[in-house]
Every structure is written in C-alpha cells, then in structure tokens.
Write a protein that holds these residues in place. Structure first.
Motif, PDB file in Angstrom:
ATOM      1  N   GLU A 128       0.810  -1.218   0.000  1.00 21.20           N
ATOM      2  CA  GLU A 128       0.000   0.000   0.000  1.00 21.20           C
ATOM      3  C   GLU A 128       0.842   1.267   0.000  1.00 21.20           C
ATOM      4  O   GLU A 128       0.320   2.336  -0.229  1.00 21.20           O
TER       5      GLU A 128
ATOM      6  N   THR B  96       1.630   6.417   3.048  1.00 13.37           N
ATOM      7  CA  THR B  96       1.077   5.165   3.557  1.00 13.37           C
ATOM      8  C   THR B  96      -0.332   5.367   4.084  1.00 13.37           C
ATOM      9  O   THR B  96      -0.770   6.482   4.323  1.00 13.37           O
ATOM     10  N   GLU B  97      -1.019   4.267   4.301  1.00 18.06           N
ATOM     11  CA  GLU B  97      -2.389   4.233   4.807  1.00 18.06           C
ATOM     12  C   GLU B  97      -3.327   5.073   3.934  1.00 18.06           C
ATOM     13  O   GLU B  97      -3.845   6.098   4.351  1.00 18.06           O
TER      14      GLU B  97
ATOM     15  N   SER C   7      -9.356   4.017  -2.173  1.00 19.38           N
ATOM     16  CA  SER C   7      -8.704   3.216  -3.201  1.00 19.38           C
ATOM     17  C   SER C   7      -8.242   4.144  -4.322  1.00 19.38           C
ATOM     18  O   SER C   7      -9.000   4.996  -4.778  1.00 19.38           O
TER      19      SER C   7
END
Length: 147
Positions: free
Chosen positions: A40, A109-110, A114
C-alpha cells in the motif's frame, strides 16, 4: 529516457501567496508511483526549489489521500541500504533539494481511499510556520524495475 521515466507535467503548484515563480518554494519533476502488488505504500519523487534568499525548513508533508506521509533518506553502510525517516529538511537559500529513487524520497502510507493509476495525488509541504506548497500529480503505474 524512456517515456515512462519522462517527467510528469506539474499540474498544480500553489504557494501561500500564489502560484508564480516568485513564490518562496516551488516544485518540479513530480512523480508519484503506485505501490508494488500487495503493498500500500506509495513513493513520490520531485525537486523542491527555494527561490528566496533565506533557508526554508520543510517541517512536514501531508496528503488528503493518505493518513501518513514521511520524508525518508536511504543511508548505506556495511553493504546495506537502510531507509531512515527524516523529521524535517532544510532547503538552502536559492537552491534545491531532490527527492529521487534510491536517495531521499517520500513514502505515502495508509491510503484514505482506493487509488488507481491516473488518480490525482496531492502533496502539501508545510514550511515557515503557516506557509504551504500544494502539488498535485497523477498516480503513475509502477515501473517493472522499481518492483
């Protein structure tokens, strides 16, 4: 230079006082790459330009699309490369700082939603107390050599 490595046009650069070459902090050559399969974390590369006659301290970087954005440096020692977070960076007066693959870079990140290649990613560089530079660029597919 392959087309995939060509610089992404900078779609939007805004500074606290406006979007022009006289802004204290500007950015160029912005590239934001999708994560490798199963990951991710998104990598971003660019060059920050300090157009002023005083050093600028970049205290933090944020993005509305990601819960965390960290500035990292790759440090080498004993035949190994280690990614180390940077709390802040200083761009010296009338100079630039490059964020590039294998050296200093941004890790996003995180994800808050989507994202797919082509989606816009916003990076906000916070400096000088209450000033910020906002940069938007499309998320690019990861190149096979980067996986």
């Amino acid at each position: 230079m392959t087309p995939a490595r060509a610089s992404v046009p900078l779609l939007l650069v805004l500074a606290a006082c406006g979007a022009d070459d006289s802004a204290p902090l500007t950015a160029s050559d912005v590239s934001v790459f999708a994560p490798p399969p199963g990951q991710e974390a998104v990598a971003a590369y660019l060059t920050l330009h300090n157009n002023s006659s005083t050093p600028l301290l970049i205290a933090r970087v944020t993005s509305p699309e990601f819960a965390q954005v960290q500035m990292h440096a790759m440090l080498s020692g004993d035949g190994m490369a280690v990614m180390t977070p940077l709390d802040a960076i200083t761009v010296a007066e009338d100079s630039e700082v490059e964020f590039a693959a294998g050296t200093r870079h941004l890790m996003l990140t995180e994800p808050m939603q989507s994202l797919a290649p082509g989606d816009e990613v916003t990076l906000e560089f916070h400096y000088g107390g209450d000033r910020s530079l906002v940069v938007q660029a499309p998320l690019q597919p990861r190149l096979p050599a980067d996986e």
